[in-house]
Design a protein around this motif. Structure first.
Motif, PDB file in Angstrom:
ATOM      1  N   VAL A  48       0.749  -1.269   0.003  1.00 13.40           N
ATOM      2  CA  VAL A  48       0.181  -0.134   0.073  1.00 13.40           C
ATOM      3  C   VAL A  48       0.806   1.277  -0.006  1.00 13.40           C
ATOM      4  CG1 VAL A  48      -1.673   1.273   1.237  1.00 13.40           C
ATOM      5  CG2 VAL A  48      -1.612  -1.237   1.372  1.00 13.40           C
ATOM      6  N   ASP A  49       1.879   1.307   0.837  1.00 15.41           N
ATOM      7  CA  ASP A  49       2.503   2.476   0.899  1.00 15.41           C
ATOM      8  C   ASP A  49       4.188   2.141   1.434  1.00 15.41           C
ATOM      9  OD1 ASP A  49       3.216   5.022   1.041  1.00 15.41           O
ATOM     10  OD2 ASP A  49       2.091   5.449   2.876  1.00 15.41           O
ATOM     11  N   ASP A  50       5.091   2.763   1.050  1.00 20.68           N
ATOM     12  CA  ASP A  50       6.560   2.656   1.304  1.00 20.68           C
ATOM     13  C   ASP A  50       7.035   3.310   2.596  1.00 20.68           C
ATOM     14  OD1 ASP A  50       6.870   5.037  -0.070  1.00 20.68           O
ATOM     15  OD2 ASP A  50       8.870   4.621  -0.320  1.00 20.68           O
ATOM     16  N   ARG A  51       6.105   4.067   3.376  1.00 18.78           N
ATOM     17  CA  ARG A  51       6.577   4.575   4.288  1.00 18.78           C
ATOM     18  C   ARG A  51       6.840   4.133   5.523  1.00 18.78           C
ATOM     19  NH1 ARG A  51       2.407  10.025   4.759  1.00 18.78           N
ATOM     20  NH2 ARG A  51       1.792   9.754   2.466  1.00 18.78           N
ATOM     21  N   ASP A  52       7.765   4.336   6.469  1.00 17.19           N
ATOM     22  CA  ASP A  52       8.384   3.635   7.581  1.00 17.19           C
ATOM     23  C   ASP A  52       8.688   4.753   8.601  1.00 17.19           C
ATOM     24  OD1 ASP A  52      10.883   4.473   7.113  1.00 17.19           O
ATOM     25  OD2 ASP A  52      11.318   2.627   6.000  1.00 17.19           O
ATOM     26  N   GLU A  53       9.492   4.127   9.622  1.00 12.10           N
ATOM     27  CA  GLU A  53       9.662   5.055  11.103  1.00 12.10           C
ATOM     28  C   GLU A  53      10.570   6.109  10.438  1.00 12.10           C
ATOM     29  OE1 GLU A  53      12.694   1.787  10.848  1.00 12.10           O
ATOM     30  OE2 GLU A  53      10.330   1.957  10.534  1.00 12.10           O
ATOM     31  N   HIS A  54      11.517   6.028   9.621  1.00 12.64           N
ATOM     32  CA  HIS A  54      12.203   7.158   9.185  1.00 12.64           C
ATOM     33  C   HIS A  54      11.534   8.084   8.562  1.00 12.64           C
ATOM     34  CE1 HIS A  54      15.588   4.404   9.958  1.00 12.64           C
ATOM     35  NE2 HIS A  54      15.082   3.498   9.189  1.00 12.64           N
ATOM     36  N   ASP A  55      10.445   8.022   7.954  1.00 12.57           N
ATOM     37  CA  ASP A  55       9.727   9.291   7.464  1.00 12.57           C
ATOM     38  C   ASP A  55       9.160  10.300   8.372  1.00 12.57           C
ATOM     39  OD1 ASP A  55       9.636   8.963   4.486  1.00 12.57           O
ATOM     40  OD2 ASP A  55       8.746   6.934   5.124  1.00 12.57           O
ATOM     41  N   GLU A  56       9.062   9.650   9.705  1.00 12.07           N
ATOM     42  CA  GLU A  56       8.411  10.504  10.886  1.00 12.07           C
ATOM     43  C   GLU A  56       9.617  11.305  11.731  1.00 12.07           C
ATOM     44  OE1 GLU A  56       5.337  11.020  10.908  1.00 12.07           O
ATOM     45  OE2 GLU A  56       5.223   9.411   9.084  1.00 12.07           O
ATOM     46  N   ASP A  57      10.789  10.683  11.399  1.00 16.00           N
ATOM     47  CA  ASP A  57      12.140  10.873  12.099  1.00 16.00           C
ATOM     48  C   ASP A  57      12.396  12.664  11.849  1.00 16.00           C
ATOM     49  OD1 ASP A  57      14.522  11.689  13.389  1.00 16.00           O
ATOM     50  OD2 ASP A  57      14.963   9.660  12.972  1.00 16.00           O
ATOM     51  N   VAL A  61      15.940  13.655   5.661  1.00 17.67           N
ATOM     52  CA  VAL A  61      15.770  14.876   4.841  1.00 17.67           C
ATOM     53  C   VAL A  61      14.981  14.104   3.680  1.00 17.67           C
ATOM     54  CG1 VAL A  61      16.992  16.420   3.558  1.00 17.67           C
ATOM     55  CG2 VAL A  61      17.970  15.801   5.816  1.00 17.67           C
ATOM     56  N   HIS A  62      13.959  14.624   3.504  1.00 15.43           N
ATOM     57  CA  HIS A  62      13.183  14.099   2.025  1.00 15.43           C
ATOM     58  C   HIS A  62      13.514  15.121   0.979  1.00 15.43           C
ATOM     59  CE1 HIS A  62      10.569  12.655   5.539  1.00 15.43           C
ATOM     60  NE2 HIS A  62      10.811  11.740   4.358  1.00 15.43           N
ATOM     61  N   VAL A  63      13.907  14.572  -0.194  1.00 16.02           N
ATOM     62  CA  VAL A  63      14.400  15.623  -1.323  1.00 16.02           C
ATOM     63  C   VAL A  63      13.681  15.368  -2.418  1.00 16.02           C
ATOM     64  CG1 VAL A  63      16.413  15.958  -2.705  1.00 16.02           C
ATOM     65  CG2 VAL A  63      16.826  15.644  -0.359  1.00 16.02           C
TER      66      VAL A  63
END
Length: 162
Positions: A48-57, A61-63
């Motif tokens: 469904v989605d590739d998000r994980d705990e690192h996305d909330e940290d 840095v999201h580029v």
């Protein structure tokens, strides 16, 4: 913050390429949308989605990479501990792959990790992309192995600090 703005001539058109850390929730939504299109829709690596705990940290840095001002690609980076950083979720929409936005995305991730005190960055690279990363200065480490059901190569690059 470091931004990369490059102009690249091609036989058919002049393309403007730019990469930068996301600026606000609209760009973050675009970042996640590109990842979902590539890793869920195209490659089927996640259900469904590739998000994980690192996305909330907050240290992550999201580029976003832009082609003619339109979001076209992504990469994210985050510290693993000490001066080691991880780069992952490099994704470019199929219609923008010939724009060559991938190189600027990877180079900016490496630059940003170095600016944040990193001395080395690592990544799990899908095996068909290993030559691309070697061309950008990365080195393979160990043997290729399965990662989320796809053959990946662990790779690393030293980081320059300001």
């Amino acid at each position: 913050m470091t931004d990369v703005d490059l102009s690249r001539s091609s036989p058919t058109a002049e393309e403007t390429l730019a990469c930068r850390p996301v600026r606000g929730p609209v760009e973050l939504t675009a970042h996640h949308g590109i990842r979902r299109a590539v890793f869920v829709g195209e490659q089927g690596l996640f259900d469904v989605d590739d998000r994980d705990e690192h996305d909330e940290d907050p240290a992550t840095v999201h580029v976003l990479g832009f082609v003619h001002g339109e979001p076209a690609g992504t990469v994210r980076l985050y510290p693993l501990g000490g001066t080691l950083w991880k780069g992952d979720r490099l994704a470019v929409l199929p219609e923008h792959r010939r724009s060559h936005i991938g190189g600027p995305l990877v180079r900016l991730a490496v630059t940003l990790a170095g600016e944040r005190g990193g001395s080395r960055m690592e990544a799990q690279v899908q095996f068909p992309n290993v030559r691309f990363f070697v061309h950008l200065g990365w080195s393979p480490v160990g043997e290729p192995a399965d990662h989320v059901g796809v053959l990946h190569q662990r790779m690393t690059i030293p980081l320059a600090r300001p």
